[in-house]
Motif scaffolding. Structure first.
Motif, PDB file in Angstrom:
ATOM      1  N   GLN A  77       0.971  -1.309  -0.037  1.00  0.00           N
ATOM      2  CA  GLN A  77       0.051   0.023  -0.012  1.00  0.00           C
ATOM      3  C   GLN A  77       0.903   1.118   0.224  1.00  0.00           C
ATOM      4  O   GLN A  77       1.958   1.468   0.415  1.00  0.00           O
ATOM      5  CB  GLN A  77      -0.955   0.011   1.135  1.00  0.00           C
ATOM      6  CG  GLN A  77      -0.415   0.188   2.491  1.00  0.00           C
ATOM      7  CD  GLN A  77      -0.026  -1.138   3.397  1.00  0.00           C
ATOM      8  OE1 GLN A  77       0.261  -1.905   2.530  1.00  0.00           O
ATOM      9  NE2 GLN A  77       0.083  -0.897   4.682  1.00  0.00           N
ATOM     10  N   PRO A  78       0.385   2.435  -0.471  1.00  0.00           N
ATOM     11  CA  PRO A  78       1.147   3.419  -0.609  1.00  0.00           C
ATOM     12  C   PRO A  78       1.437   3.980   0.757  1.00  0.00           C
ATOM     13  O   PRO A  78       0.509   3.904   1.714  1.00  0.00           O
ATOM     14  CB  PRO A  78       0.167   4.619  -1.375  1.00  0.00           C
ATOM     15  CG  PRO A  78      -0.515   3.812  -2.364  1.00  0.00           C
ATOM     16  CD  PRO A  78      -0.577   2.302  -1.375  1.00  0.00           C
ATOM     17  N   LEU A  79       2.424   4.656   1.022  1.00  0.00           N
ATOM     18  CA  LEU A  79       3.094   4.966   2.465  1.00  0.00           C
ATOM     19  C   LEU A  79       2.903   6.508   2.563  1.00  0.00           C
ATOM     20  O   LEU A  79       3.410   7.152   1.423  1.00  0.00           O
ATOM     21  CB  LEU A  79       4.125   4.183   2.956  1.00  0.00           C
ATOM     22  CG  LEU A  79       4.050   2.885   3.061  1.00  0.00           C
ATOM     23  CD1 LEU A  79       5.209   2.289   3.315  1.00  0.00           C
ATOM     24  CD2 LEU A  79       2.865   2.262   4.059  1.00  0.00           C
ATOM     25  N   ASP A  80       3.432   7.086   3.491  1.00  0.00           N
ATOM     26  CA  ASP A  80       3.739   8.565   3.817  1.00  0.00           C
ATOM     27  C   ASP A  80       5.209   8.719   3.597  1.00  0.00           C
ATOM     28  O   ASP A  80       6.055   7.635   3.662  1.00  0.00           O
ATOM     29  CB  ASP A  80       3.117   9.140   5.136  1.00  0.00           C
ATOM     30  CG  ASP A  80       1.919   9.042   5.281  1.00  0.00           C
ATOM     31  OD1 ASP A  80       0.889   9.328   4.379  1.00  0.00           O
ATOM     32  OD2 ASP A  80       1.423   9.333   6.366  1.00  0.00           O
ATOM     33  N   ARG A  81       5.671   9.705   3.211  1.00  0.00           N
ATOM     34  CA  ARG A  81       7.063  10.191   3.218  1.00  0.00           C
ATOM     35  C   ARG A  81       8.062   9.689   4.342  1.00  0.00           C
ATOM     36  O   ARG A  81       8.858   8.982   3.922  1.00  0.00           O
ATOM     37  CB  ARG A  81       7.338  11.610   2.667  1.00  0.00           C
ATOM     38  CG  ARG A  81       8.886  11.894   2.681  1.00  0.00           C
ATOM     39  CD  ARG A  81       8.990  13.604   2.321  1.00  0.00           C
ATOM     40  NE  ARG A  81      10.285  13.798   2.147  1.00  0.00           N
ATOM     41  CZ  ARG A  81      10.906  15.182   2.473  1.00  0.00           C
ATOM     42  NH1 ARG A  81      10.049  15.996   1.855  1.00  0.00           N
ATOM     43  NH2 ARG A  81      12.167  15.184   2.335  1.00  0.00           N
ATOM     44  N   ASP A  82       7.551  10.219   5.248  1.00  0.00           N
ATOM     45  CA  ASP A  82       8.629   9.734   6.444  1.00  0.00           C
ATOM     46  C   ASP A  82       8.528   8.207   6.833  1.00  0.00           C
ATOM     47  O   ASP A  82       9.307   7.628   7.092  1.00  0.00           O
ATOM     48  CB  ASP A  82       7.939  10.340   7.826  1.00  0.00           C
ATOM     49  CG  ASP A  82       6.525   9.856   8.325  1.00  0.00           C
ATOM     50  OD1 ASP A  82       5.618   9.550   7.432  1.00  0.00           O
ATOM     51  OD2 ASP A  82       6.140   9.871   9.375  1.00  0.00           O
ATOM     52  N   GLU A  83       7.254   7.479   6.560  1.00  0.00           N
ATOM     53  CA  GLU A  83       7.400   5.807   6.496  1.00  0.00           C
ATOM     54  C   GLU A  83       8.509   5.449   5.356  1.00  0.00           C
ATOM     55  O   GLU A  83       9.263   4.319   5.902  1.00  0.00           O
ATOM     56  CB  GLU A  83       6.105   5.313   6.386  1.00  0.00           C
ATOM     57  CG  GLU A  83       5.039   5.804   7.320  1.00  0.00           C
ATOM     58  CD  GLU A  83       3.575   5.469   7.143  1.00  0.00           C
ATOM     59  OE1 GLU A  83       2.998   4.970   8.070  1.00  0.00           O
ATOM     60  OE2 GLU A  83       2.946   5.699   5.967  1.00  0.00           O
ATOM     61  N   TYR A  84       8.352   5.978   4.215  1.00  0.00           N
ATOM     62  CA  TYR A  84       9.442   5.431   3.182  1.00  0.00           C
ATOM     63  C   TYR A  84      10.945   5.774   3.766  1.00  0.00           C
ATOM     64  O   TYR A  84      11.722   4.799   3.776  1.00  0.00           O
ATOM     65  CB  TYR A  84       9.112   6.079   1.915  1.00  0.00           C
ATOM     66  CG  TYR A  84       8.038   5.706   1.294  1.00  0.00           C
ATOM     67  CD1 TYR A  84       7.743   4.207   0.890  1.00  0.00           C
ATOM     68  CD2 TYR A  84       7.074   6.604   0.623  1.00  0.00           C
ATOM     69  CE1 TYR A  84       6.793   3.862   0.160  1.00  0.00           C
ATOM     70  CE2 TYR A  84       5.908   5.973   0.075  1.00  0.00           C
ATOM     71  CZ  TYR A  84       6.026   4.712  -0.084  1.00  0.00           C
ATOM     72  OH  TYR A  84       4.683   4.225  -0.918  1.00  0.00           O
TER      73      TYR A  84
END
Length: 372
Positions: A159-166
């Motif tokens: 699933q797409p994640l937020d920038r900080d999670e990447y």
């Protein structure tokens, strides 16, 4: 300007009309242009280009060999979970598909890894359904830490994640992320994604921007061919790629072109794409962009894949299982979709060599990209 703003400047219906109105003269101009534009790409994917398939194929092969040599990278998907909170009309993992769900444990993952390593793979693609309560960032962290020592390259299609999670996952060995828009047609997108976080068209559309901002090494784009007019969807994919290469120029890019395959829900394609048309699209992408990697999965038939590795494809999967535990733990669990080419990795490698190419199981070392 964000891609969301760039995307809003283009009308689906207008783009479609422009593609279908391209002429033979437009195609000839695109084939001889020193640098191809998005207008040239429209010509190359237009019905008018069907009569130019042979020169397109020759040029595509020449450009691919010039940039990538005679190599074809091998990769394999590792499905970690079929749990999903989305309803998607085309997917076997859809929430409304009443089947037994499972998410692999650490021990089960290592059993799958052992089989995959025995096949010779150094490049693995981790795949899950979209279930934030189960397959979340903390789960991905544990998985990456567990399997990273076993592979030279780890990619994810989750699933797409937020920038900080990447940004949390990249230092743990995450090399590439594949995120497909499925279709850039907003109305049809809503029809095919009626429930779940995936129903948010714009959040998915902006995922590559978040990946670029996080500093991912490579990202993959694509649409599910069959949901909408493939020519128009492919133009918007090229538009997205063009924007990303200019904005996040240090990142590498790949494209995939999966055609809708049978699954337990049985959705029929809205638009059929013939083999000749898929060849046209592959060649059009290569002629438009000499640097992009082009990937072809086991969705396609043996005959088609044998032919297309000589036309522009640079990456290919083999021996794929599209269900969690499919290699060792639970081979009969629910598949996301049916595969077509069931040959083993060794058989695919032999086919690649027989065609005059070299199968590559590992194409980089971590130490070589630290300064990229």
């Amino acid at each position: 300007m964000s891609f969301k703003e760039e995307f809003a400047r283009h009308s689906w219906d207008t783009v479609k009309e422009e593609i279908y109105s391209k002429t033979a003269a437009d195609v000839e101009r695109a084939l001889t242009a020193p640098k191809r534009t998005l207008e040239d790409f429209k010509a190359l994917i237009s019905p008018a280009a069907a009569a130019y398939l042979e020169p397109m194929a020759r040029l595509s092969r020449e450009l691919t060999r010039k940039r990538f040599g005679n190599t074809i990278q091998m990769y394999v998907p590792l499905y970690l979970s079929n749990e999903c909170t989305n309803i998607c009309t085309y997917c076997g993992f859809s929430l409304d598909n009443k089947v037994r769900r499972r998410t692999l444990t650490d021990r089960e993952i290592l059993r799958e890894v052992e089989v995959i390593k025995g096949m010779g793979y150094e490049h693995v693609l981790l795949v899950t359904g979209e279930a934030n309560q189960t397959v979340h960032v903390e789960y991905f962290k544990k998985v990456l830490q567990s399997i990273r020592p076993h592979f030279a390259q780890v990619s994810m299609e989750v699933q797409p994640l937020d920038r900080d999670e990447y940004e949390e996952l990249i230092p743990l060995g995450l090399h590439s992320v594949l995120v497909y828009q499925e279709t850039y047609h907003q109305e049809d997108y809503r029809k095919h994604h009626p429930k779940g976080k995936k129903a948010n068209f714009n959040y998915r559309l902006e995922t590559p921007d978040r990946l670029g901002q996080a500093g991912i090494h490579k990202m993959g784009l694509g649409v599910l061919i069959g949901l909408e007019d493939w020519r128009t969807d492919s133009f918007f994919t090229a538009l997205h790629l063009n924007y990303l290469e200019k904005t996040y120029w240090q990142t590498r890019y790949s494209l995939s072109f999966p055609r809708l395959r049978p699954f337990s829900g049985g959705l029929e394609p809205k638009v059929e794409m013939s083999d000749r048309e898929l060849v046209q699209l592959i060649c059009a992408y290569r002629i438009f962009n000499e640097e992009v990697e082009l990937s072809l999965s086991t969705r396609e038939s043996e005959k088609f894949r044998n032919h297309c590795i000589q036309l522009g494809v640079t990456s290919i999967s083999a021996g794929s299982k599209t269900n969690p535990g499919g290699y060792a733990v639970e081979p009969e669990s629910l598949e996301q979709f049916e595969i077509s080419d069931e040959r083993t990795p060794a058989e695919i490698a032999r086919m690649i060599r027989d065609a005059g190419y070299e199968p590559v199981w590992k194409d980089w070392d971590a130490g070589l990209i630290l300064n990229d």
